[in-house]
Design an enzyme around this catalytic site. Structure first.
Site, PDB file in Angstrom:
ATOM      1  N   GLY A 288       0.801  -1.210   0.000  1.00 45.70           N
ATOM      2  CA  GLY A 288       0.000   0.000   0.000  1.00 45.70           C
ATOM      3  C   GLY A 288       0.837   1.264   0.000  1.00 45.70           C
ATOM      4  O   GLY A 288       0.360   2.331  -0.398  1.00 45.70           O
TER       5      GLY A 288
ATOM      6  N   LYS B 119       9.626   3.129  -0.434  1.00 48.55           N
ATOM      7  CA  LYS B 119       8.555   3.125   0.553  1.00 48.55           C
ATOM      8  C   LYS B 119       8.122   4.566   0.737  1.00 48.55           C
ATOM      9  O   LYS B 119       8.929   5.427   1.100  1.00 48.55           O
ATOM     10  CB  LYS B 119       9.041   2.525   1.870  1.00 48.55           C
ATOM     11  CG  LYS B 119       7.920   2.177   2.843  1.00 48.55           C
ATOM     12  CD  LYS B 119       8.455   1.355   4.003  1.00 48.55           C
ATOM     13  CE  LYS B 119       7.331   0.935   4.950  1.00 48.55           C
ATOM     14  NZ  LYS B 119       7.853   0.146   6.086  1.00 48.55           N
TER      15      LYS B 119
ATOM     16  N   ASP C  81      -2.855   6.957   1.458  1.00 51.90           N
ATOM     17  CA  ASP C  81      -2.373   7.767   0.335  1.00 51.90           C
ATOM     18  C   ASP C  81      -1.055   7.251  -0.226  1.00 51.90           C
ATOM     19  O   ASP C  81      -0.479   7.847  -1.129  1.00 51.90           O
ATOM     20  CB  ASP C  81      -2.224   9.231   0.759  1.00 51.90           C
ATOM     21  CG  ASP C  81      -1.387   9.409   2.023  1.00 51.90           C
ATOM     22  OD1 ASP C  81      -0.508   8.566   2.292  1.00 51.90           O
ATOM     23  OD2 ASP C  81      -1.609  10.391   2.756  1.00 51.90           O
ATOM     24  N   GLY C  82      -0.556   6.124   0.319  1.00 54.74           N
ATOM     25  CA  GLY C  82       0.678   5.546  -0.188  1.00 54.74           C
ATOM     26  C   GLY C  82       1.932   6.306   0.188  1.00 54.74           C
ATOM     27  O   GLY C  82       3.007   6.024  -0.330  1.00 54.74           O
TER      28      GLY C  82
ATOM     29  N   ARG D 112      14.774   1.010  -0.021  1.00 51.56           N
ATOM     30  CA  ARG D 112      15.155  -0.211   0.689  1.00 51.56           C
ATOM     31  C   ARG D 112      15.803  -1.189  -0.295  1.00 51.56           C
ATOM     32  O   ARG D 112      15.471  -1.206  -1.481  1.00 51.56           O
ATOM     33  CB  ARG D 112      13.931  -0.860   1.342  1.00 51.56           C
ATOM     34  CG  ARG D 112      13.156   0.102   2.230  1.00 51.56           C
ATOM     35  CD  ARG D 112      12.255  -0.614   3.211  1.00 51.56           C
ATOM     36  NE  ARG D 112      11.199  -1.403   2.604  1.00 51.56           N
ATOM     37  CZ  ARG D 112      10.279  -2.087   3.293  1.00 51.56           C
ATOM     38  NH1 ARG D 112      10.318  -2.076   4.604  1.00 51.56           N
ATOM     39  NH2 ARG D 112       9.335  -2.772   2.686  1.00 51.56           N
TER      40      ARG D 112
ATOM     41  N   ARG E 136       7.450 -12.269   1.459  1.00 48.89           N
ATOM     42  CA  ARG E 136       7.204 -12.450   2.883  1.00 48.89           C
ATOM     43  C   ARG E 136       6.238 -13.600   3.092  1.00 48.89           C
ATOM     44  O   ARG E 136       5.672 -14.141   2.135  1.00 48.89           O
ATOM     45  CB  ARG E 136       6.655 -11.158   3.465  1.00 48.89           C
ATOM     46  CG  ARG E 136       5.433 -10.670   2.699  1.00 48.89           C
ATOM     47  CD  ARG E 136       5.176  -9.195   2.890  1.00 48.89           C
ATOM     48  NE  ARG E 136       6.208  -8.349   2.296  1.00 48.89           N
ATOM     49  CZ  ARG E 136       6.541  -7.142   2.770  1.00 48.89           C
ATOM     50  NH1 ARG E 136       5.926  -6.648   3.822  1.00 48.89           N
ATOM     51  NH2 ARG E 136       7.475  -6.426   2.186  1.00 48.89           N
TER      52      ARG E 136
ATOM     53  N   ASP F 249       2.613 -10.645   7.433  1.00 45.61           N
ATOM     54  CA  ASP F 249       3.028  -9.847   6.273  1.00 45.61           C
ATOM     55  C   ASP F 249       4.294  -9.048   6.548  1.00 45.61           C
ATOM     56  O   ASP F 249       4.813  -8.377   5.642  1.00 45.61           O
ATOM     57  CB  ASP F 249       1.896  -8.912   5.826  1.00 45.61           C
ATOM     58  CG  ASP F 249       1.370  -8.052   6.955  1.00 45.61           C
ATOM     59  OD1 ASP F 249       0.749  -8.611   7.874  1.00 45.61           O
ATOM     60  OD2 ASP F 249       1.575  -6.821   6.932  1.00 45.61           O
ATOM     61  N   ASN F 250       4.810  -9.125   7.781  1.00 47.04           N
ATOM     62  CA  ASN F 250       6.069  -8.458   8.116  1.00 47.04           C
ATOM     63  C   ASN F 250       7.189  -9.459   8.381  1.00 47.04           C
ATOM     64  O   ASN F 250       8.204  -9.101   8.985  1.00 47.04           O
ATOM     65  CB  ASN F 250       5.889  -7.558   9.343  1.00 47.04           C
ATOM     66  CG  ASN F 250       4.982  -6.380   9.066  1.00 47.04           C
ATOM     67  OD1 ASN F 250       4.864  -5.932   7.936  1.00 47.04           O
ATOM     68  ND2 ASN F 250       4.322  -5.879  10.095  1.00 47.04           N
TER      69      ASN F 250
ATOM     70  N   ASP G  17      10.565  -4.464   7.661  1.00 51.90           N
ATOM     71  CA  ASP G  17       9.521  -3.498   8.009  1.00 51.90           C
ATOM     72  C   ASP G  17       9.705  -2.941   9.423  1.00 51.90           C
ATOM     73  O   ASP G  17       9.179  -3.477  10.399  1.00 51.90           O
ATOM     74  CB  ASP G  17       8.124  -4.111   7.859  1.00 51.90           C
ATOM     75  CG  ASP G  17       7.731  -4.261   6.392  1.00 51.90           C
ATOM     76  OD1 ASP G  17       8.339  -3.599   5.550  1.00 51.90           O
ATOM     77  OD2 ASP G  17       6.808  -5.051   6.105  1.00 51.90           O
TER      78      ASP G  17
END
Length: 609
Positions: free
Chosen positions: A124, A145, A157-158, A215, A222, A305-306, A315
């Protein structure tokens, strides 16, 4: 990433190669060739079935400015450090221009968040740029990111802001220099563009500077990448976007095994190959968590997801390096029930491995996956115990009671609110001290003072309701959690009430006498253990050097980050750059050891970014 070859990256030819410019990075975007990209290129929020990526473009920011760059991380790409000084650097690394050869895309994944399946999540606020192959044949994925919205941004809003980007940038590099497997950070670029953020979820959002971090990792796949096939969850009612697509699961697993696990998968086929892959994920994860525990690192958001599929720290959000030792330490102000405490991290990562095994079930039988997970605790215990022995200076022998000796030390640190990092650091002096009195003088410098102790043990729950809460916790903890009061909070209140009764009438001298009495027996045990280690061949004069090589003198404390962030928000990036220089030498003692100032005890970090 650690200095040894932990990532098992595919080598695709070792080439003698000159350093690259911004325009000549050697992109080879294997992942987008190997895994499906959805055909829809419109950028709006939607469910993305039967695909792993969606093509996107970074958004524009106004007046980009370089906060800091890590030349040694960018050197993984063969990027010449002089390129950082070019005006075009901030254009490329803010997303205002796309690097030649890059192919921006957002990754589709799912996840279990705080123990519950959340369905489709995805990148996202992150963005795959491509994969750069360096002159050694190493493949490094480049990712932004905070570069703008994607089909996975949901209500967001990303974008990322300056404070969260500085935190991720610095900790990525700090962990690397501590020798802990991690993704890397190449740069952080801020701007005059602004977005609204509510840091403490108080209903009072502030406008903050849009910031983009770069990154670097062998891959950003993941555990949650493999959960896009999950059937509808019985509790949350959510499902992955690609339920039942076993062919795509097979494709993803094959790409992962071939590219990042070739050394362990070899010529194996079928379930044998998948078992070798999953076993290695379990091994890397167990070793990673042991490294976290050994330096007091608390991740804060260990959702599936991390969790990196290749065993890297991934993350960096509301993380912290623990200061006074506390196994129930919660670093994430959003973790109301205390799911992700420092002490819970090994068990949580085991739970996450079980969720990954469920995702792989069509390819890997449950009994074979379970056998791999059963090895997790033994691998963690072996790695963690070995680390503790080295931290204690036990170098020539191993005894069954070493774990109990280390645990007794941790209990003492908890009871005396001793600083985790500094206590281990001064143990090298304690090991060489000639008397208990001199040893206690070293240790006492890193006990929390009486005013701090009294503040730390103040009740956080209503004192008049606490007996009822404790009774409810013992009878029906699930009901209590449903009320937003986790078991960890209740356990902490019980412990603090006991200590509060012990210290409420004490002054500084009385607290010292209390603590010294608690430490006395342990110091005797410790000296006896070191004497046996000497008899087994340890060289006493070399012990301190060996201990200082595994007990850092410097970690990235939250108050140091906060000071650097506040300066950066005023346009002064020297604090960030100064920390970047210091964290490259974590085992070198430069002056007195850091101690958390009283004002920093109440610092709170949340998932807001």
């Amino acid at each position: 990433v650690p200095r040894r070859s932990h990532s098992r990256m595919r080598r695709i030819g070792t080439l003698a190669r000159a350093m690259a410019t911004l325009e000549t990075l050697r992109f080879d975007n294997l992942t987008l060739r190997a895994l499906p990209v959805e055909p829809n290129t419109d950028n709006y929020c939607r469910e993305v079935p039967n695909a792993c990526f969606s093509r996107v473009q970074p958004g524009h920011v106004d007046e980009p400015a370089l906060v800091a760059a890590a030349p040694d991380a960018l050197a993984l790409l063969d990027l010449d450090p002089k390129e950082i000084e070019r005006p075009e650097f901030v254009d490329y690394f803010s997303g205002n221009k796309v690097l030649p050869g890059a192919d921006p895309a957002a990754h589709c994944y799912c996840g279990h968040q705080f123990g519950h399946f959340s369905g489709q999540l995805g990148d996202g606020a992150a963005m795959y740029l491509g994969e750069v192959v360096n002159g050694k044949g190493e493949r490094w994925e480049l990712q932004f990111k905070g570069a703008g919205p994607t089909p996975y941004s949901r209500q967001g809003d990303g974008r990322k802001v300056l404070r969260s980007s500085i935190r991720e940038f610095l900790c990525s590099e700090a962990m690397h220099h501590l020798g802990i497997p991690t993704t890397r950070a190449g740069s952080v670029v801020t701007s005059s563009s602004r977005v609204a953020r509510d840091l403490h979820y108080s209903g009072n959002p502030q406008m903050e500077k849009v910031t983009v971090i770069t990154r670097i990792s062998p891959t950003f796949l993941r555990f949650g990448s493999f959960e896009i096939f999950k059937k509808r969850d019985a509790i949350t009612g959510r499902a992955g976007p690609s339920v039942g697509n076993h062919a795509l699961l097979q494709q993803m697993v094959a790409h992962t095994e071939d590219t990042y696990f070739a050394e362990v998968c070899g010529a194996l086929e079928g379930p044998d190959r998948h078992e070798a892959f999953f076993r290695e994920v379990c091994v890397r994860t167990a070793r990673l968590v042991a490294e976290w525990q050994s330096v007091g690192f608390c991740h804060g958001v260990l959702n599936t997801d991390n969790m990196s599929i290749v065993g890297l720290t991934l993350d960096y959000g509301p993380y912290a390096f623990m200061e006074p030792y506390d196994p129930t330490f919660i670093c994430n102000g959003s973790d109301d029930n205390g799911r992700y405490t420092y002490g819970a991290q090994p068990a949580i990562c085991r739970w996450n491995l079980r969720k990954l095994a469920e995702a792989l079930l069509p390819l890997l039988p449950a009994d074979r996956a379970a056998a791999c997970i059963e090895q997790y605790d033994a691998i963690f215990d072996t790695q963690y115990t070995a680390k503790l022995r080295r931290k204690l200076g036990i170098v020539a022998s191993a005894e069954a009671d070493d774990t109990a000796l280390a645990q007794a030390l941790l209990t003492l640190m908890e009871d005396t609110f001793a600083d985790f990092t500094n206590t281990f650091r001064v143990l090298s002096g304690v090991a060489l001290s000639s008397s208990d009195e001199s040893a206690l003088e070293l240790l006492a410098q890193h006990w929390t003072l009486i005013a701090g102790v009294k503040e730390l043990v103040q009740p956080r729950l209503s004192p008049e309701h606490l007996p009822m809460i404790i009774a409810m916790y013992r009878q029906n903890p699930r009901m209590l959690e449903g009320m937003g009061i986790g078991g960890v909070r209740v356990q902490t209140e019980i412990r603090n009430a006991k200590i509060r009764g012990e210290v409420e009438s004490l002054d500084e001298k009385g607290l010292y006498e209390r603590n010294a009495k608690l430490w006395q027996d342990w110091l005797t045990r410790y000296r006896e253990r070191l004497a046996r280690d000497d008899a087994a061949g340890a060289i006493r004069a070399e012990r301190a050097t060996a201990m200082d090589a595994v007990n850092p003198a410097f970690v990235l404390r939250n108050y140091l980050l906060q000071q650097a962030i506040e300066k950066a928000e005023d346009g002064d990036f020297s604090g960030v750059q100064g920390l970047l220089g210091r964290l490259r030498r974590p085992y070198a003692q430069e002056g007195d050891l850091d101690r958390r100032p009283a004002w920093a005890a109440s610092l709170c970090v949340t998932c807001s970014s």
